[in-house]
Design a protein around this motif. Structure first.
Motif, PDB file in Angstrom:
ATOM      1  N   UNK A 113       0.801  -1.220   0.000  1.00 16.77           N
ATOM      2  CA  UNK A 113       0.000   0.000   0.000  1.00 16.77           C
ATOM      3  C   UNK A 113       0.838   1.276   0.000  1.00 16.77           C
ATOM      4  N   UNK A 114       1.884   1.405   0.829  1.00 14.20           N
ATOM      5  CA  UNK A 114       2.635   2.669   0.834  1.00 14.20           C
ATOM      6  C   UNK A 114       3.625   2.819  -0.311  1.00 14.20           C
ATOM      7  N   UNK A 115       3.805   1.784  -1.120  1.00 12.42           N
ATOM      8  CA  UNK A 115       4.773   1.867  -2.209  1.00 12.42           C
ATOM      9  C   UNK A 115       4.270   2.805  -3.300  1.00 12.42           C
ATOM     10  N   UNK A 116       5.102   3.739  -3.756  1.00  5.37           N
ATOM     11  CA  UNK A 116       4.672   4.608  -4.867  1.00  5.37           C
ATOM     12  C   UNK A 116       4.587   3.809  -6.158  1.00  5.37           C
ATOM     13  N   UNK A 117       3.622   4.116  -7.029  1.00 11.47           N
ATOM     14  CA  UNK A 117       3.476   3.360  -8.277  1.00 11.47           C
ATOM     15  C   UNK A 117       4.731   3.349  -9.136  1.00 11.47           C
ATOM     16  N   UNK A 118       5.511   4.425  -9.105  1.00  9.94           N
ATOM     17  CA  UNK A 118       6.746   4.448  -9.894  1.00  9.94           C
ATOM     18  C   UNK A 118       7.739   3.391  -9.431  1.00  9.94           C
ATOM     19  N   UNK A 119       7.622   2.932  -8.171  1.00  9.84           N
ATOM     20  CA  UNK A 119       8.554   1.934  -7.662  1.00  9.84           C
ATOM     21  C   UNK A 119       8.362   0.585  -8.343  1.00  9.84           C
TER      22      UNK A 119
ATOM     23  N   UNK B  37      -2.820   0.903  -7.799  1.00 15.73           N
ATOM     24  CA  UNK B  37      -2.904   2.101  -6.966  1.00 15.73           C
ATOM     25  C   UNK B  37      -4.264   2.226  -6.299  1.00 15.73           C
ATOM     26  N   UNK B  38      -5.312   1.701  -6.937  1.00 19.41           N
ATOM     27  CA  UNK B  38      -6.666   1.803  -6.390  1.00 19.41           C
ATOM     28  C   UNK B  38      -7.022   0.654  -5.463  1.00 19.41           C
ATOM     29  N   UNK B  39      -6.395  -0.482  -5.622  1.00 22.28           N
ATOM     30  CA  UNK B  39      -6.821  -1.694  -4.928  1.00 22.28           C
ATOM     31  C   UNK B  39      -6.759  -1.537  -3.413  1.00 22.28           C
ATOM     32  N   UNK B  40      -5.624  -1.061  -2.893  1.00 25.18           N
ATOM     33  CA  UNK B  40      -5.432  -1.008  -1.443  1.00 25.18           C
ATOM     34  C   UNK B  40      -6.448  -0.102  -0.748  1.00 25.18           C
ATOM     35  N   UNK B  41      -6.659   1.150  -1.193  1.00 28.83           N
ATOM     36  CA  UNK B  41      -7.645   1.972  -0.489  1.00 28.83           C
ATOM     37  C   UNK B  41      -9.057   1.409  -0.545  1.00 28.83           C
ATOM     38  N   UNK B  42      -9.420   0.765  -1.655  1.00 31.82           N
ATOM     39  CA  UNK B  42     -10.749   0.164  -1.735  1.00 31.82           C
ATOM     40  C   UNK B  42     -10.881  -1.014  -0.768  1.00 31.82           C
ATOM     41  N   UNK B  43      -9.876  -1.886  -0.725  1.00 29.83           N
ATOM     42  CA  UNK B  43      -9.936  -3.046   0.163  1.00 29.83           C
ATOM     43  C   UNK B  43      -9.955  -2.615   1.622  1.00 29.83           C
TER      44      UNK B  43
ATOM     45  N   UNK C  50      -6.468   8.348  -6.282  1.00 32.74           N
ATOM     46  CA  UNK C  50      -5.199   7.663  -6.509  1.00 32.74           C
ATOM     47  C   UNK C  50      -5.044   7.298  -7.981  1.00 32.74           C
ATOM     48  N   UNK C  51      -6.145   6.935  -8.617  1.00 35.94           N
ATOM     49  CA  UNK C  51      -6.081   6.581 -10.030  1.00 35.94           C
ATOM     50  C   UNK C  51      -5.653   7.745 -10.900  1.00 35.94           C
ATOM     51  N   UNK C  52      -6.238   8.920 -10.656  1.00 31.56           N
ATOM     52  CA  UNK C  52      -5.859  10.088 -11.451  1.00 31.56           C
ATOM     53  C   UNK C  52      -4.428  10.510 -11.187  1.00 31.56           C
TER      54      UNK C  52
END
Length: 289
Positions: free
Chosen positions: A138-144, A167-173, A224-226
């Motif tokens: 969850x805390x990993x930036x998408x660029x990583x 990027x969206x999965x963690x906040x939704x879950x 997070x998606x945008x």
């Protein structure tokens, strides 16, 4: 379903409905906080002041156009891109591709992350297995993990959608799990005491109580998606709002960059307003103490 089951179901629904109707007014209404009309007026005044400051700062010469173009320049650039396109693609094409990537990933995330979050909330085994995995990434930036996504999925549309999806999965879950955990244990015991099955408790007690948190998680996830869109469209994209912003930044076309940012913000705001409207229709009891 037998007549007895129908009576039990009706009794459960009526009891929950009465509990929600008995809730007092919103805290803001109790203590004389401004209503929706006042909040809207304050929001409009704030936006107007920001644009006025932007207009004055750029037209008086406080800020050079390279760093911040004037509102007129951004508007003219919007008209030019709308009529002539940018980077061999029309403005509608850029908007369409970005919307497809973001909302496509959003639908996939909602269909998978919400059930996962509900499982984590109601089942100890699922929570023990899935919670460490979700909390780790969850805390990993998408660029990583962008290079890994490209290696796994290539440079096609799949990698872009997957990056936004992750990027969206963690906040939704996590919002779904939090919603399930917020259910009052008294409501669950009351439903069981009336003879409800586990399926009925999940459908008529847990899901309605968790829905406010789930809808809030949807609003957070789309944000997070945008924010991930620009990173996703770094990968061999030929159209998209993020691609347009990145391309314009290479040529120091600040007016196009600002214009692309405003279009992205406007689309995100429209979605958020739609989600607020949906909340008022689906969970009218939200915010009541």
């Amino acid at each position: 379903m037998s007549l007895l089951d129908e009576k039990q179901r009706g009794a459960i629904l009526r009891a929950l409905h009465d509990l929600r109707r008995a809730a007092p007014a919103r805290p803001g209404e109790q203590y004389g906080a401004p209503g929706n009309g006042s909040s809207l007026l304050l929001s409009l005044v704030t936006v107007g002041l920001v644009f006025a400051l932007w207009y004055v700062a750029t037209n008086v010469g406080w800020i050079k156009p390279l760093f911040l173009p004037s509102p007129q320049a951004v508007w003219m650039q919007l008209m030019d891109v709308a009529s002539d396109g940018f980077a061999d693609a029309s403005l509608l094409s850029h908007i369409g591709w970005s919307a497809f990537r973001v909302f496509g990933a959003f639908v996939l995330a909602a269909c998978t992350a919400i059930p996962v979050g509900i499982m984590m909330g109601v089942n100890r085994v699922a929570r023990g297995v899935l919670d460490p995995l979700v909390e780790f990434y969850r805390p990993l930036p998408p660029l990583a993990y962008l290079p890994l996504v490209v290696i796994w999925m290539g440079i096609g549309e799949g990698s872009k959608v997957l990056l936004i999806y992750l990027a969206m999965f963690a906040p939704l879950a996590l919002s779904a799990r939090a919603g399930v955990k917020s259910v009052a244990i008294e409501q669950i015991h009351a439903a069981y005491s009336m003879g409800a099955s586990r399926g009925q408790v999940l459908r008529h007690v847990i899901m309605p109580a968790a829905l406010p948190e789930i809808l809030t998680g949807m609003r957070i996830a789309i944000g997070f998606g945008w924010t991930t869109l620009v990173a996703a469209e770094m990968v061999a994209a030929t159209a998209g709002l993020g691609f347009m912003v990145l391309t314009a930044s290479k040529f120091m076309a600040t007016d196009v960059v600002i214009m692309g940012i405003l279009v992205i913000g406007a689309m995100a705001l429209l979605f958020d307003l739609g989600m607020r409207w949906l909340e008022r229709r689906l969970v009218p009891w939200k915010g009541k103490a």
